[in-house]
Design a protein around this motif. Structure first.
Motif, PDB file in Angstrom:
ATOM      1  N   PHE B  33       0.844  -1.198   0.000  1.00  0.00           N
ATOM      2  CA  PHE B  33       0.000   0.000   0.000  1.00  0.00           C
ATOM      3  C   PHE B  33       0.877   1.245   0.000  1.00  0.00           C
ATOM      4  N   TYR B  35       0.444   5.244   1.082  1.00  0.00           N
ATOM      5  CA  TYR B  35      -0.385   6.238   1.756  1.00  0.00           C
ATOM      6  C   TYR B  35       0.335   7.580   1.731  1.00  0.00           C
ATOM      7  N   GLN B  37       0.350  11.267   4.020  1.00  0.00           N
ATOM      8  CA  GLN B  37      -0.114  11.869   5.274  1.00  0.00           C
ATOM      9  C   GLN B  37       0.180  13.358   5.293  1.00  0.00           C
ATOM     10  N   ARG B  41      -5.313  16.541   5.636  1.00  0.00           N
ATOM     11  CA  ARG B  41      -6.113  15.436   5.095  1.00  0.00           C
ATOM     12  C   ARG B  41      -5.880  14.106   5.800  1.00  0.00           C
ATOM     13  N   LEU B  43      -4.269  10.569   6.803  1.00  0.00           N
ATOM     14  CA  LEU B  43      -3.682   9.472   6.022  1.00  0.00           C
ATOM     15  C   LEU B  43      -4.626   9.101   4.883  1.00  0.00           C
ATOM     16  N   LEU B  45      -5.175   6.755   1.466  1.00  0.00           N
ATOM     17  CA  LEU B  45      -4.738   5.617   0.678  1.00  0.00           C
ATOM     18  C   LEU B  45      -4.660   6.033  -0.786  1.00  0.00           C
ATOM     19  N   PHE B  91       3.974   7.135   2.894  1.00  0.00           N
ATOM     20  CA  PHE B  91       4.263   5.866   3.562  1.00  0.00           C
ATOM     21  C   PHE B  91       3.958   4.702   2.640  1.00  0.00           C
ATOM     22  N   PHE B 102       4.338  -0.706   8.429  1.00  0.00           N
ATOM     23  CA  PHE B 102       4.653   0.531   7.730  1.00  0.00           C
ATOM     24  C   PHE B 102       6.154   0.771   7.671  1.00  0.00           C
ATOM     25  N   ARG B 107       9.614  12.007   3.636  1.00  0.00           N
ATOM     26  CA  ARG B 107       9.074  13.361   3.772  1.00  0.00           C
ATOM     27  C   ARG B 107       9.442  14.138   2.520  1.00  0.00           C
TER      28      ARG B 107
END
Lengths: 111, 111
Positions: B33, B35, B37, B41, B43, B45, B91, B102, B107
């Motif tokens: 997955f 994600y 962050q 908003r 996290l 998907l 992530f 995770f 960043r």
């Protein structure tokens, strides 16, 4: 949206006290999970509870699930300073493996 | 196991540049997955894969975003061209069916 909402947004307690966080969601689920995120880090899986379960324990953590109210709670007993983090609930779609995260509760445990 | 490995940890780029984020999932995990962050908003998907095949990319915000998983041990998320509003922590997570693991996140800052 399947996204859950945590309540409260922020919680500050003294070390040794219990911390309770709540999660509400919108539609039916198969599973609900709780995660912890320390500042600047990835999320860490804490516990998964299935829709046919009502309560689950893991160490100092207790999770309840009320599917009739579409809500869950996470209780951390005898809190420690190291429990300071953000806590998220995540819910799935009935037909998928993807989980959608709530907005999180920021917990501060004061030594 | 070293866990889910993401690179780079930090990326600063100028608007309009191409950005590629990388992820190595845990061996044996057949779901991956991506994600995003942000404070505003939470996290989100973006996309997820099962056995290297994209299953749901409905969360990908725009055509500027693309993701690939050429094999079971590697995935990329590409943004081309990047914009300041893409600034976030991205992530990657993997699972074999229960809790997600995770990575530490990338960043991204677009200036």
């Amino acid at each position: 949206s399947q996204q859950g909402e945590e309540d409260p947004q922020a919680l500050s307690i003294q070390e040794g006290e219990n911390a309770t966080m709540n999660c509400s969601y919108k539609t039916s689920i198969n599973n609900l999970q709780w995660y912890r995120q320390n500042s600047g880090r990835g999320l860490v899986h804490l516990i998964l509870i299935r829709s046919n379960e009502r309560e689950k324990h893991s160490g100092r953590l207790r999770v309840t699930l009320d599917t009739s109210k579409k809500s869950s709670s996470l209780l951390i007993t005898a809190s420690r300073a190291a429990d300071t983090a953000s806590y998220f609930c995540a819910t799935d779609k009935n037909t998928g493996n993807q989980f959608y995260f709530g907005t999180g509760t920021s917990l501060t445990v004061i030594p | 196991d070293a866990g889910v490995i993401q690179s780079p940890r930090h990326e600063v780029t100028e608007m309009g540049q191409e950005v590629t984020l990388r992820c190595k999932p845990i061996s044996g995990h057949d779901y991956l997955f991506w994600y995003r962050q942000t404070m505003m908003r939470g996290l989100e998907l973006l996309i997820y894969f099962n056995n290297n095949v994209p299953i749901d990319d409905s969360g990908m915000p725009e055509d500027r975003f693309s993701a690939k998983m050429p094999n079971a041990s590697f995935s990329t998320l590409k943004i081309q061209p990047s914009e300041p509003r893409d600034s976030a922590v991205y992530f990657c997570a993997s699972t074999q069916g229960t809790g997600y693991t995770f990575g530490s996140g990338t960043r991204l800052t677009v200036v």
